[in-house]
Design a protein around this motif. Sequence first.
Motif: not given
Length: 108
Positions: A100-101, A103-108
């Motif tokens: 999940q982390k 995926l969050e980094l990918e969105k940034e």
Amino acid sequence: QGLYSSVVCPGLVMSNMTYRILPVFLWKLLMPIMWLVSGSPGWFWVVKSFTASDVWLFKQKPENLDVLVKYHSCTSGLGKSYVEPRKIDVDEETAEKFYQKLLELEKE
């Protein structure tokens, strides 16, 4: 985005990288034992330049693979190559948090 990552273990491999771990005379003593244990000489995979697990994995649909498995190249005593899936010893809850982390980094 269609990018997948899987883990493979090439099995017993003899290369310049592993050859320097022990003195040469020890390798000469150990190779017959390794051959008996693994069913094929370690240099077999290096000569073929690929492993059974790499080829097998390439032919699979990534969505159908278990993400918590490492795919091992194995050789039977008669020299037949096969792939053996082995569960990775990981806490699934921690792995999910890590994913999940990512995926969050990918969105940034």
